[in-house]
Design an enzyme around this catalytic site. Structure first.
Site, PDB file in Angstrom:
ATOM      1  N   CYS A 115       2.192   0.498 -13.665  1.00 13.45           N
ATOM      2  CA  CYS A 115       2.160   0.926 -12.319  1.00 13.45           C
ATOM      3  C   CYS A 115       3.306   0.591 -11.645  1.00 13.45           C
ATOM      4  CB  CYS A 115       0.972   0.124 -11.787  1.00 13.45           C
ATOM      5  SG  CYS A 115      -0.520   0.179 -12.219  1.00 13.45           S
ATOM      6  N   HIS A 135      -7.058   4.673 -11.703  1.00 18.34           N
ATOM      7  CA  HIS A 135      -5.967   5.442 -12.113  1.00 18.34           C
ATOM      8  C   HIS A 135      -5.900   6.079 -13.697  1.00 18.34           C
ATOM      9  CE1 HIS A 135      -3.406   4.586  -8.427  1.00 18.34           C
ATOM     10  NE2 HIS A 135      -3.690   5.754  -8.305  1.00 18.34           N
TER      11      HIS A 135
HETATM   12  N1  ARG Z   1      -3.381  -1.463  -5.044  1.00 17.90           N
HETATM   13  C1  ARG Z   1      -2.946  -0.318  -5.664  1.00 17.90           C
HETATM   14  C2  ARG Z   1      -3.723   0.762  -5.472  1.00 17.90           C
HETATM   15  O1  ARG Z   1      -4.867   0.674  -5.324  1.00 17.90           O
HETATM   16  C3  ARG Z   1      -2.401  -0.497  -7.153  1.00 17.90           C
HETATM   17  C4  ARG Z   1      -2.011   0.801  -7.864  1.00 17.90           C
HETATM   18  C5  ARG Z   1      -1.850   0.564  -9.176  1.00 17.90           C
HETATM   19  N2  ARG Z   1      -0.913   1.969  -9.781  1.00 17.90           N
HETATM   20  C6  ARG Z   1      -1.324   2.555 -10.799  1.00 17.90           C
HETATM   21  N3  ARG Z   1      -0.372   3.407 -11.184  1.00 17.90           N
HETATM   22  N4  ARG Z   1      -2.321   2.367 -11.554  1.00 17.90           N
HETATM   23  O2  ARG Z   1      -3.470   1.885  -5.020  1.00 17.90           O
END
Ligand code: ARG
Length: 287
Positions: free
Chosen positions: A275, A181
């Protein structure tokens, strides 16, 4: 368009300005677990201490409150272990929210829960038409929306973001699956300053970032590998993983007050402070 008149320049480098009070949405990790693997950080065989995750999350929430920010909470739902990552719940800007469409079916049911919360809170909610995971891949800076792609949000979602928010979208190509992300590879410190890990981006996107933010703080791989860039800034205070010591020192040199938080349990799912935090941006008074 109104830009934050925050950062000042000293000796040719941008320095931190005053903090801005924010409204955040968070989701308590009551049902947090690592039950599937949708990014390289996740190992369903690794032990998870959910009670510790809750205590670490509570410290983050308390830190926001102590800094004078408002924290709203959305009810966690059983069976949605990643719902704690509220940044993936929507992109909220100027009183409008673009709902999300998760890439992975395991997270799909989080989307309507966040959309319903935002609708009840009075935001103008726009339905998602393409894969996009909210602020995880869409960060406003300098009147622009910086948008990540390569792993989660699609190019079509970037075009939709631009339509919904009427802001130029800058597409940034992510190339390292550990930084899946945008908010794991880049942090917006204030309206004119960002910190990022250059090697998380394609050569072209690195050139775009250099052009837009010549004065950026460049993070090291060591800091990014503890999710140091998954930080939350109010323009003055930067809340980041306590393990990101190099980045913290670099930010302090620029006049930011850094606050290290230990979110080691949530990192096992690939998440850090940002996150866990959705920024609720109200309609702006002037444009
Ligand atoms: N386990 C989650 C996923 O892979 C983690 C999300 C983390 N969120 C972020 N905004 N980077 O989707």
């Amino acid at each position: 368009m109104t830009l934050d008149a925050t950062a000042t320049t000293t000796g040719g480098r941008t320095q931190a300005g005053p903090p801005r009070t924010r409204r955040y949405l968070m989701c308590r990790p009551t049902y947090f677990a690592v039950e599937y693997a949708i990014n390289p950080w996740m190992d369903p065989a690794a032990p998870i201490d959910t009670a510790l995750a809750v205590r670490q999350w509570e410290t983050l929430r308390r830190t926001y409150l102590d800094l004078g920010h408002t924290v709203e909470e959305i009810e966690p739902l059983p069976g949605l272990p990643d719902m704690v990552f509220a940044a993936n719940g929507a992109t909220v800007h100027d009183g409008r929210a673009l709902a999300v469409q998760f890439r992975d079916p395991e997270r799909a049911d989080e989307a309507p829960a966040y959309a319903a919360w935002l609708d009840r809170a009075g935001f103008e909610v726009h339905e998602a038409k393409h894969v996009n995971e909210g602020e995880g891949d869409a960060l406003p800076a300098n009147g622009l929306l910086l948008a990540g792609t390569g792993f989660r949000a699609s190019h079509a979602a970037h075009a939709h973001l631009q339509e919904v928010f009427g802001r130029p979208v800058i597409t940034l190509q992510l190339v390292d699956p550990r930084f899946y992300h945008l908010d794991t590879a880049l942090c917006v410190l204030d309206d004119t300053t960002v910190a990022y890990l250059p090697e998380a981006f394609s050569a072209g996107s690195r050139a775009v970032l250099r052009r837009l933010f010549p004065d950026a703080v460049l993070a090291s791989l060591a800091d990014a590998e503890v999710l140091g860039l998954n930080a939350v800034s109010d323009g003055r205070h930067v809340i980041l993983p306590v393990q990101a010591t190099g980045l913290s020192a670099a930010l302090r040199e620029r006049g930011y007050d850094t606050i290290g938080i230990d979110l080691s349990e949530l990192r096992k799912a690939g998440g850090g402070p940002k996150c866990c935090t959705l920024v609720l941006r109200e309609r702006e008074a002037t444009k």
